[in-house]
Design a protein around this motif. Structure first.
Motif, short mmCIF file in Angstrom:
data_model
loop_
_atom_site.label_atom_id
_atom_site.label_comp_id
_atom_site.label_asym_id
_atom_site.label_seq_id
_atom_site.Cartn_x
_atom_site.Cartn_y
_atom_site.Cartn_z
N MET A 1 9.22 -53.67 9.15
CA MET A 1 8.80 -52.29 8.24
C MET A 1 8.13 -52.91 7.05
O MET A 1 8.74 -53.07 7.27
CB MET A 1 10.23 -51.40 8.27
N LYS A 2 7.19 -51.75 6.57
CA LYS A 2 7.25 -52.50 5.45
C LYS A 2 7.58 -52.40 4.13
O LYS A 2 8.68 -51.24 4.01
CB LYS A 2 5.59 -51.79 5.54
N ALA A 3 7.67 -52.57 3.46
CA ALA A 3 8.49 -52.70 2.24
C ALA A 3 8.05 -51.03 1.31
O ALA A 3 9.02 -49.92 1.18
CB ALA A 3 7.48 -53.82 1.60
N ARG A 7 11.56 -48.52 0.56
CA ARG A 7 11.33 -48.00 -0.67
C ARG A 7 11.24 -46.35 -0.42
O ARG A 7 11.82 -46.00 -2.03
CB ARG A 7 9.91 -48.48 -1.90
N ALA A 8 10.71 -45.34 -0.18
CA ALA A 8 10.74 -44.81 0.28
C ALA A 8 12.05 -43.84 0.81
O ALA A 8 12.36 -42.62 0.47
CB ALA A 8 10.02 -43.48 1.13
N GLN A 16 22.13 -47.92 6.41
CA GLN A 16 21.63 -47.34 7.61
C GLN A 16 20.99 -48.15 8.33
O GLN A 16 20.65 -48.79 9.60
CB GLN A 16 21.59 -46.13 7.64
N GLU A 17 20.04 -48.50 7.64
CA GLU A 17 18.63 -49.44 8.38
C GLU A 17 18.69 -50.82 8.58
O GLU A 17 18.79 -51.22 9.67
CB GLU A 17 17.41 -49.28 7.32
N VAL A 18 19.64 -51.49 7.43
CA VAL A 18 20.15 -52.91 7.76
C VAL A 18 20.90 -52.82 8.69
O VAL A 18 21.19 -53.56 9.72
CB VAL A 18 20.73 -53.21 6.30
N LYS A 19 22.07 -52.29 8.98
CA LYS A 19 23.09 -51.84 10.63
C LYS A 19 22.40 -52.31 11.11
O LYS A 19 22.65 -52.36 12.46
CB LYS A 19 23.59 -50.45 9.61
N ASP A 20 21.54 -50.65 11.83
CA ASP A 20 20.81 -50.72 13.01
C ASP A 20 19.94 -52.39 12.62
O ASP A 20 19.30 -52.57 14.13
CB ASP A 20 19.61 -49.69 12.51
N LEU A 57 17.52 -52.63 -1.36
CA LEU A 57 18.83 -51.49 -1.25
C LEU A 57 19.40 -52.55 -2.23
O LEU A 57 19.92 -51.90 -3.48
CB LEU A 57 19.90 -52.00 -0.28
N ALA A 58 18.99 -53.44 -2.88
CA ALA A 58 19.75 -54.45 -4.09
C ALA A 58 19.43 -53.75 -5.62
O ALA A 58 19.70 -52.82 -6.47
CB ALA A 58 19.81 -56.16 -3.41
N GLU A 59 17.39 -53.81 -4.82
CA GLU A 59 17.32 -53.53 -6.09
C GLU A 59 17.25 -51.65 -6.78
O GLU A 59 17.37 -51.47 -8.21
CB GLU A 59 15.53 -53.03 -5.79
N LYS A 60 17.09 -51.14 -5.68
CA LYS A 60 18.55 -49.60 -5.52
C LYS A 60 19.92 -49.79 -6.89
O LYS A 60 19.58 -48.44 -7.39
CB LYS A 60 17.44 -49.02 -4.72
#
Length: 66
Positions: A1-3, A7-8, A16-20, A57-60
């Protein structure tokens, strides 16, 4: 998946994306262990996607805390 796609997303969607991605990476590791994985490069790509998602995620989270 692109950055840019990551970011969107909001924080909950990123978590959830990290968990998946972690589940997918675990499945790939099990396939590798049982000699069923044909494309071993997918392990590297999944690992990099996890790192990319965790970084954004950390940036957000850091941006929301300030």
């Amino acid at each position: 998946m692109k950055a840019s796609e990551l970011r969107a997303k909001d924080v909950a969607a990123l978590e959830q994306e990290v968990k998946d991605l972690l589940k997918a990476h675990f499945g790939l590791r099990m396939q590798k262990g049982t000699q069923q994985l044909g494309n071993t490069a997918s392990l590297r790509l999944t690992r990099r996607d996890i790192a990319r998602a965790k970084t954004i995620l950390a940036e957000k989270k850091k941006g929301a805390a300030q």
